[in-house]
Design an enzyme around this catalytic site. Structure first.
Site, PDB file in Angstrom:
ATOM      1  N   LYS A  40       0.812  -1.229   0.000  1.00 55.46           N
ATOM      2  CA  LYS A  40       0.000   0.000   0.000  1.00 55.46           C
ATOM      3  C   LYS A  40       0.837   1.268   0.000  1.00 55.46           C
ATOM      4  O   LYS A  40       0.346   2.339  -0.289  1.00 55.46           O
ATOM      5  CB  LYS A  40      -0.961   0.011   1.190  1.00 55.46           C
ATOM      6  CG  LYS A  40      -0.342   0.164   2.564  1.00 55.46           C
ATOM      7  CD  LYS A  40      -1.449   0.163   3.605  1.00 55.46           C
ATOM      8  CE  LYS A  40      -0.946   0.071   5.018  1.00 55.46           C
ATOM      9  NZ  LYS A  40      -0.230   1.243   5.512  1.00 55.46           N
ATOM     10  N   LYS A  56      20.233   3.418  10.512  1.00 59.08           N
ATOM     11  CA  LYS A  56      21.673   3.102  10.468  1.00 59.08           C
ATOM     12  C   LYS A  56      22.437   4.129   9.654  1.00 59.08           C
ATOM     13  O   LYS A  56      23.595   4.452   9.950  1.00 59.08           O
ATOM     14  CB  LYS A  56      21.907   1.694   9.919  1.00 59.08           C
ATOM     15  CG  LYS A  56      21.992   0.655  11.012  1.00 59.08           C
ATOM     16  CD  LYS A  56      20.657   0.177  11.548  1.00 59.08           C
ATOM     17  CE  LYS A  56      20.230   0.682  12.863  1.00 59.08           C
ATOM     18  NZ  LYS A  56      18.964   0.081  13.338  1.00 59.08           N
ATOM     19  N   GLY A 186      11.146   6.060  26.394  1.00 55.00           N
ATOM     20  CA  GLY A 186      11.427   4.649  26.108  1.00 55.00           C
ATOM     21  C   GLY A 186      12.900   4.428  25.817  1.00 55.00           C
ATOM     22  O   GLY A 186      13.463   5.035  24.900  1.00 55.00           O
ATOM     23  N   GLY A 188      14.271   1.469  25.009  1.00 56.18           N
ATOM     24  CA  GLY A 188      14.505   0.241  24.245  1.00 56.18           C
ATOM     25  C   GLY A 188      15.511   0.533  23.142  1.00 56.18           C
ATOM     26  O   GLY A 188      16.070   1.635  23.074  1.00 56.18           O
ATOM     27  N   GLU A 209      12.390   6.382  31.119  1.00 56.18           N
ATOM     28  CA  GLU A 209      12.117   4.943  30.958  1.00 56.18           C
ATOM     29  C   GLU A 209      11.334   4.447  32.170  1.00 56.18           C
ATOM     30  O   GLU A 209      11.673   4.757  33.307  1.00 56.18           O
ATOM     31  CB  GLU A 209      13.447   4.179  30.782  1.00 56.18           C
ATOM     32  CG  GLU A 209      13.390   2.678  30.945  1.00 56.18           C
ATOM     33  CD  GLU A 209      12.413   1.973  30.002  1.00 56.18           C
ATOM     34  OE1 GLU A 209      12.443   2.243  28.786  1.00 56.18           O
ATOM     35  OE2 GLU A 209      11.610   1.161  30.494  1.00 56.18           O
ATOM     36  N   HIS A 470      45.210 -11.326  12.066  1.00 58.95           N
ATOM     37  CA  HIS A 470      45.661 -10.361  13.072  1.00 58.95           C
ATOM     38  C   HIS A 470      46.069  -9.067  12.380  1.00 58.95           C
ATOM     39  O   HIS A 470      46.670  -9.122  11.309  1.00 58.95           O
ATOM     40  CB  HIS A 470      46.871 -10.927  13.824  1.00 58.95           C
ATOM     41  CG  HIS A 470      47.413  -9.955  14.832  1.00 58.95           C
ATOM     42  ND1 HIS A 470      46.759  -9.670  16.010  1.00 58.95           N
ATOM     43  CD2 HIS A 470      48.539  -9.193  14.825  1.00 58.95           C
ATOM     44  CE1 HIS A 470      47.467  -8.781  16.694  1.00 58.95           C
ATOM     45  NE2 HIS A 470      48.548  -8.475  15.997  1.00 58.95           N
TER      46      HIS A 470
HETATM   47  C1  LIG Z   1      13.571   2.915  13.815  1.00 55.23           C
HETATM   48  C2  LIG Z   1      13.613   1.418  13.573  1.00 55.23           C
HETATM   49  C3  LIG Z   1      14.823   0.781  13.491  1.00 55.23           C
HETATM   50  C4  LIG Z   1      14.880  -0.582  13.256  1.00 55.23           C
HETATM   51  N1  LIG Z   1      16.105  -1.182  13.177  1.00 55.23           N
HETATM   52  C5  LIG Z   1      16.174  -2.502  12.947  1.00 55.23           C
HETATM   53  C6  LIG Z   1      17.424  -3.150  12.819  1.00 55.23           C
HETATM   54  O1  LIG Z   1      18.476  -2.515  12.912  1.00 55.23           O
HETATM   55  N2  LIG Z   1      17.450  -4.477  12.571  1.00 55.23           N
HETATM   56  C7  LIG Z   1      16.299  -5.203  12.458  1.00 55.23           C
HETATM   57  O2  LIG Z   1      16.391  -6.425  12.236  1.00 55.23           O
HETATM   58  N3  LIG Z   1      15.098  -4.631  12.588  1.00 55.23           N
HETATM   59  C8  LIG Z   1      15.002  -3.299  12.820  1.00 55.23           C
HETATM   60  N4  LIG Z   1      13.779  -2.708  12.912  1.00 55.23           N
HETATM   61  C9  LIG Z   1      12.584  -3.555  12.828  1.00 55.23           C
HETATM   62  C10 LIG Z   1      12.266  -3.867  11.365  1.00 55.23           C
HETATM   63  O3  LIG Z   1      12.059  -2.663  10.669  1.00 55.23           O
HETATM   64  C11 LIG Z   1      11.045  -4.751  11.297  1.00 55.23           C
HETATM   65  O4  LIG Z   1      11.240  -5.897  12.086  1.00 55.23           O
HETATM   66  C12 LIG Z   1      10.777  -5.168   9.865  1.00 55.23           C
HETATM   67  O5  LIG Z   1      10.580  -4.061   9.033  1.00 55.23           O
HETATM   68  C13 LIG Z   1       9.545  -6.079   9.809  1.00 55.23           C
HETATM   69  O6  LIG Z   1       9.361  -6.484   8.507  1.00 55.23           O
HETATM   70  P1  LIG Z   1       7.919  -6.879   7.970  1.00 55.23           P
HETATM   71  O7  LIG Z   1       8.112  -7.215   6.528  1.00 55.23           O
HETATM   72  O8  LIG Z   1       7.310  -7.857   8.875  1.00 55.23           O
HETATM   73  O9  LIG Z   1       7.041  -5.552   8.099  1.00 55.23           O
HETATM   74  P2  LIG Z   1       7.225  -4.082   7.560  1.00 55.23           P
HETATM   75  O10 LIG Z   1       8.627  -3.777   7.224  1.00 55.23           O
HETATM   76  O11 LIG Z   1       6.521  -3.211   8.540  1.00 55.23           O
HETATM   77  O12 LIG Z   1       6.441  -4.095   6.183  1.00 55.23           O
HETATM   78  C14 LIG Z   1       5.057  -4.278   6.137  1.00 55.23           C
HETATM   79  C15 LIG Z   1       4.529  -3.691   4.837  1.00 55.23           C
HETATM   80  O13 LIG Z   1       3.173  -4.043   4.681  1.00 55.23           O
HETATM   81  C16 LIG Z   1       2.468  -2.951   4.109  1.00 55.23           C
HETATM   82  N5  LIG Z   1       1.059  -3.152   4.444  1.00 55.23           N
HETATM   83  C17 LIG Z   1       0.497  -3.143   5.676  1.00 55.23           C
HETATM   84  N6  LIG Z   1      -0.826  -3.425   5.584  1.00 55.23           N
HETATM   85  C18 LIG Z   1      -1.098  -3.617   4.263  1.00 55.23           C
HETATM   86  C19 LIG Z   1      -2.261  -3.942   3.543  1.00 55.23           C
HETATM   87  N7  LIG Z   1      -3.439  -4.151   4.147  1.00 55.23           N
HETATM   88  N8  LIG Z   1      -2.177  -4.049   2.184  1.00 55.23           N
HETATM   89  C20 LIG Z   1      -0.994  -3.855   1.547  1.00 55.23           C
HETATM   90  N9  LIG Z   1       0.152  -3.529   2.194  1.00 55.23           N
HETATM   91  C21 LIG Z   1       0.100  -3.436   3.534  1.00 55.23           C
HETATM   92  C22 LIG Z   1       3.117  -1.744   4.775  1.00 55.23           C
HETATM   93  O14 LIG Z   1       2.902  -0.562   4.006  1.00 55.23           O
HETATM   94  C23 LIG Z   1       4.571  -2.165   4.814  1.00 55.23           C
HETATM   95  O15 LIG Z   1       5.260  -1.737   3.655  1.00 55.23           O
HETATM   96  C24 LIG Z   1      13.681  -1.333  13.111  1.00 55.23           C
HETATM   97  C25 LIG Z   1      12.451  -0.690  13.198  1.00 55.23           C
HETATM   98  C26 LIG Z   1      12.407   0.670  13.415  1.00 55.23           C
HETATM   99  C27 LIG Z   1      11.062   1.349  13.483  1.00 55.23           C
END
Ligand SMILES: Cc1cc2nc3c(=O)[nH]c(=O)nc-3n(C[C@H](O)[C@H](O)[C@H](O)COP(=O)(O)OP(=O)(O)OC[C@H]3O[C@@H](n4cnc5c(N)ncnc54)[C@H](O)[C@@H]3O)c2cc1C
Length: 494
Positions: A40, A56, A186, A188, A209, A470
């Site tokens: 979407k 990053k 937070g 985290g 926190e 090394h």
């Molecule tokens: C600031 C930040 C830093 C992060 N850093 C890290 C990191 O360093 N390392 C790491 O491993 N993880 C990190 N994460 C977590 C990581 O971004 C998520 O775990 C990861 O993006 C999850 O992937 P996903 O494909 O499950 O979901 P998402 O990446 O959230 O993708 C879901 C997609 O589904 C789409 N969508 C939702 N509903 C619908 C629908 N009904 N129809 C069509 N499309 C839809 C959305 O638009 C989105 O594009 C970070 C997150 C944040 C917020």
């Protein structure tokens, strides 16, 4: 189906193009399945557009500015000027390169791309609405569906993200000027990573926190150097507090926080928050700032999908429970990534995506979480994989533990970053590596060696006998294994 609608059909409908969904779609394409990927908003999801990659990029850029300005000891005298809008442009360029790469890879693997928002109409049909007025909608009939809709930032009462000075992580990563002061709610990993970015760019950062320490969920000895370094950067901490409201002042905002035990929902947290710092939190706290960043966690995006129309169940937090083949309670519907539960990490979603695609193609794949790494890009970094010592002991293992401090690493000293250590946890009898925790320079990279060791069933002897170049940081991994065996060369063996 809506009357008059022509439904298209597909073997596999993947909903969401984040690192879970697009990987599932590409793998399904490689396996010659007819696959449709609906998104979407933007290819790459949270990870590429608003999460892992942009954060990053800014961590690297702000770190560079900070390093250059603080290298007097190395004979470098510099006072770098930061242009945040140029930095953000550069970050956006990195994101664009990656997201267009995802689109190209999907196409090259025969994935049909569909822009729009998907909802289930029944257990074999989804309706895709194409957004804007007059753009209409269509139905897609599927043999299998993979739900990969990810997660979104949790809001707390009185801190709505549409109210300008209140930011979520996505909004914080898109700022085009550096705030003078910032309250981060937070501690985290997202809160701590972004607190570090802004502190290095010159913002006065204060972190609130609810619990008693930074990085809840990580062992105290890993969190300690991170908190120490953050304090050196000038970040202030208030533990045992929960942000309750904010209001405008003449020259910014005032954020009010209540002692966690007194705040709504605080009773649960206060049970854990037993440290002196948390117990000291008795009076409300008032903090003046230009902006407030709320980073209190993320919730699954599952409530906008009409999952009930397809019979897919969620748990009480909205996650979609799955088995080790990423199947939901409905045989032909799968769920992967953040929407399928913790840990909410990009690589966990990608791995589940590959497995889901392979299972649909009839392959005997299953998910194994044993060697799941996690990385935190604070300073110093944290990398973990497998079991901690206490987890291993609770599971009945007798453990052999080896530790190596970066203070004893020649390479770490030459980088100017020698806080932290490598810790390896192994089975004392057979020597198999069970887990590892690293805090220190490049911990996010170093942890990969130990993930591979666990995956291959390697022992302490295997790691210790592997010749490491090394001088490298990776030698510390070998030294920690030697230490567990009682014959480390560069530390005293106890
Ligand atoms: C600031 C930040 C830093 C992060 N850093 C890290 C990191 O360093 N390392 C790491 O491993 N993880 C990190 N994460 C977590 C990581 O971004 C998520 O775990 C990861 O993006 C999850 O992937 P996903 O494909 O499950 O979901 P998402 O990446 O959230 O993708 C879901 C997609 O589904 C789409 N969508 C939702 N509903 C619908 C629908 N009904 N129809 C069509 N499309 C839809 C959305 O638009 C989105 O594009 C970070 C997150 C944040 C917020």
């Amino acid at each position: 189906m809506v009357v008059g609608d022509i439904a298209t059909g597909t073997d596999v409908l993947v909903i969401g193009a984040g690192p879970a969904g697009y990987v599932a779609a590409i793998r399904a394409g490689q396996l010659d399945l007819d696959v449709t990927l609906v998104e979407k908003e933007a290819y790459g999801g949270t990870c590429l557009n608003h999460g892992c990659i942009p954060s990053k990029a800014l961590i690297t850029a702000s770190g560079l500015a900070h390093e250059a300005g603080n290298a007097e000891e190395m004979g470098i005298h510099a006072d770098p000027a930061v242009d945040l809008s140029q930095m953000v442009n550069w970050k956006d360029g990195v994101v664009d390169q990656l997201t267009s790469g995802v689109e190209k890879l999907c196409k090259a693997n025969g994935v049909n791309l569909l822009e729009g928002t998907a909802r289930f109409a029944d257990e074999n049909t989804a309706r895709i609405s194409h957004g804007g007025e007059g753009q209409g909608s269509e139905s897609v009939e599927f043999e299998h569906a993979i739900v990969a809709t990810g997660s979104s930032p949790i809001e707390i009462p009185n801190f709505a993200y549409e109210d300008e000075p209140v930011l979520n992580s996505r909004q914080a990563l898109a700022l085009d000027s550096v705030p003078d002061s910032l309250v981060v709610v937070g501690a985290g990993y997202i809160g701590m990573e972004l607190a570090g970015v802004f502190a290095k760019l010159g913002t006065d950062v204060t972190v609130i926190e609810m619990l008693e320490d930074v990085l809840p969920g990580y062992e105290a000895d890993l969190a300690r150097p991170v908190k120490k370094h953050a304090k050196e950067l000038g970040i202030e901490f208030h533990f045992g507090y929960s942000a309750s409201e904010w209001h405008e002042e003449d020259d910014g905002i005032r954020v009010v926080a209540e002692p966690a035990a007194a705040a709504d929902g605080g009773s649960e947290a206060s049970g854990d928050a037993a440290s002196t710092e948390a117990e000291l939190a008795e009076e409300p706290l008032e903090l003046d700032a230009e902006k407030v960043l709320v980073a209190v966690g993320r919730a699954p995006v599952s409530d906008t999908l009409d999952l009930e129309s397809a019979g897919v169940e969620t748990d009480e937090r909205g996650f979609i429970p799955t088995d080790d083949r990423a199947r939901t309670n409905v045989e032909h519907i799968f769920a992967i990534g953040d929407v399928a539960g913790e840990p909410m990490l990009a690589h966990k979603g990608s791995m589940e995506g590959q497995v889901a695609a392979e299972v649909i193609a009839g392959e005997p794949s299953a998910i194994d979480y044993q060697a799941m790494p996690a990385a935190v890009f604070t300073e110093p970094e944290i990398g973990t994989v497998g079991l901690t010592q206490s987890e291993a002991e609770e599971m009945g293992f007798e453990t052999a533990v080896g530790k190596f401090p970066f203070q004893a690493s020649g390479r770490a000293l030459t980088t100017g970053h020698s806080d932290g250590f490598v810790k390896i946890v192994a089975d004392a009898d057979a020597g198999f590596i069970l887990g590892a925790q690293i805090v220190g320079p490049e911990a996010s990279e170093l942890i990969a060696e130990l993930g591979l060791a666990i995956e291959l069933g390697a022992t302490l002897e295997d790691v210790a006998a592997t010749i490491h170049a090394h001088p490298t940081l990776a030698e510390s991994v070998m030294e920690a294994a030697e230490n567990a065996l009682g014959h480390a060369i560069h530390t005293l063996n106890r």
